[in-house]
Design a protein around this motif. Structure first.
Motif, PDB file in Angstrom:
ATOM      1  N   THR A  28       0.864  -1.184   0.000  1.00  0.00           N
ATOM      2  CA  THR A  28       0.000   0.000   0.000  1.00  0.00           C
ATOM      3  C   THR A  28       0.901   1.235   0.000  1.00  0.00           C
ATOM      4  N   ASN A  45      -0.160   0.078   7.313  1.00  0.00           N
ATOM      5  CA  ASN A  45      -1.279  -0.746   6.879  1.00  0.00           C
ATOM      6  C   ASN A  45      -0.820  -2.203   6.904  1.00  0.00           C
ATOM      7  N   ARG A  63      -8.739  -6.187   1.177  1.00  0.00           N
ATOM      8  CA  ARG A  63      -7.321  -6.211   0.815  1.00  0.00           C
ATOM      9  C   ARG A  63      -7.035  -7.452  -0.029  1.00  0.00           C
ATOM     10  N   ASP A  88      -6.927   2.359   4.799  1.00  0.00           N
ATOM     11  CA  ASP A  88      -5.849   1.680   4.091  1.00  0.00           C
ATOM     12  C   ASP A  88      -4.499   2.356   4.342  1.00  0.00           C
ATOM     13  N   ASP A  91      -4.605   1.390  10.006  1.00  0.00           N
ATOM     14  CA  ASP A  91      -5.621   0.361  10.220  1.00  0.00           C
ATOM     15  C   ASP A  91      -5.676  -0.053  11.683  1.00  0.00           C
ATOM     16  N   ASP A 244      -3.246  -3.034  -3.897  1.00  0.00           N
ATOM     17  CA  ASP A 244      -3.527  -3.729  -2.643  1.00  0.00           C
ATOM     18  C   ASP A 244      -5.002  -3.880  -2.298  1.00  0.00           C
ATOM     19  N   TYR A 245      -5.874  -3.101  -2.921  1.00  0.00           N
ATOM     20  CA  TYR A 245      -7.293  -3.136  -2.565  1.00  0.00           C
ATOM     21  C   TYR A 245      -8.163  -3.161  -3.811  1.00  0.00           C
TER      22      TYR A 245
END
Length: 282
Positions: A28, A45, A63, A88, A91, A244-245
């Motif tokens: 991230t 993160n 994620r 993100d 966290d 990453d997401y």
């Protein structure tokens, strides 16, 4: 008028490497930046693949990757540099495991929120405010830079975000190295003030990914990333925050293709999760 203050840190246990620095990419926007005897953690993160980050207003995103290291394996830290308070970037793992006394350099919004959660050394910055970390004669200057997380009214619904300029130096001399971190910004006019104030930027970490919330672009995609390189004009850029997401819609491959098309291959370096980039501090 921009504010400035200094955090005096304990002396060196062992002398720092005279000229070496490094960036370790966790995933991230999380990195470990070391150099000049200072170690920073950015945008922590540590959720795992399958976990969900909270983005506000009941929105979450799953994620898709794992962090390159676990939070328990971090080196001793001098500070955390947090671009904004979003799930993100900060966290529940970070909140549970980071020391409550760790200095956190961030936006005014995030500093106030984290102070209420028990973090005792938060430093909230307005754009162009500075914090200097000082250890013996070595220093690391961190300046908050403009950032805009979304277009129009969408920006008001998202947490305030900042970019950062890191400058290393010793004694009374000027900075020997400059590192720009974009934060989760889109392109907008105020970014042009950054190269006007800092005409010689050695390295940039660019938050890309083309993140979309409710279909609206809220971080730079490949096209905007290229434009950012041209505006900020660092000697070298490293893309992070790209895969990453599920809300990341602009892939690293798309950025790489655009870099090649624009003939900028010699201005960009790529890191996979777990890779490091080394730089010199003259």
């Amino acid at each position: 008028m921009a504010a400035s203050h200094t955090l005096h840190l304990a002396g060196f246990d062992t002398p720092p490497h005279p000229s070496g620095g490094s960036i370790f990419f966790i995933g991230t926007a999380s990195t470990i930046i070391s150099g000049g005897g200072f170690t920073l953690l950015t945008d922590p993160n540590f959720l795992h693949a399958g976990d969900h980050a909270h983005l506000g207003y009941g929105l979450t995103s799953k994620r898709l990757t794992n962090p390159a290291i676990e939070i328990e394996h971090l080196p001793p830290l001098d500070a955390c540099l947090l671009s904004h308070l979003h799930g993100d970037h900060w966290d529940r793992v970070a909140e549970a495991h980071l020391s409550r006394s760790l200095p956190i350099i961030t936006t005014m919004h995030a500093a106030k929120a984290l102070a209420k959660r028990g973090f005792s050394d938060t430093h909230g910055l307005h754009p162009w405010d500075e914090v200097r970390l000082m250890r013996e004669q070595s220093w690391l200057n961190i300046t908050s830079l403009p950032g805009k997380h979304g277009p129009g009214i969408i920006n008001a619904l998202l947490p305030p975000v900042m970019g950062s300029m890191l400058e290393w130096g010793t004694g009374e001399a000027g900075p020997s190295f400059r590192l720009y971190i974009s934060g989760d910004t889109l392109l907008y006019d105020q970014l042009r003030e950054i190269p006007a104030r800092y005409p010689d930027i050695d390295l940039a970490l660019l938050h890309l990914g083309g993140m979309r919330v409710l279909g609206v672009l809220v971080t730079m995609d490949a096209r905007q990333g290229i434009s950012a390189i041209r505006i900020i004009n660092p000697h070298l850029s490293i893309p992070i925050h790209y895969n990453d997401y599920g809300v990341f819609k602009s892939s690293l491959q798309e950025f790489m293709q655009t870099v090649k098309k624009e003939g900028l291959e010699d201005k960009v370096h790529y890191l996979n999760h777990g890779d490091s980039y080394s730089f010199e501090l003259p």
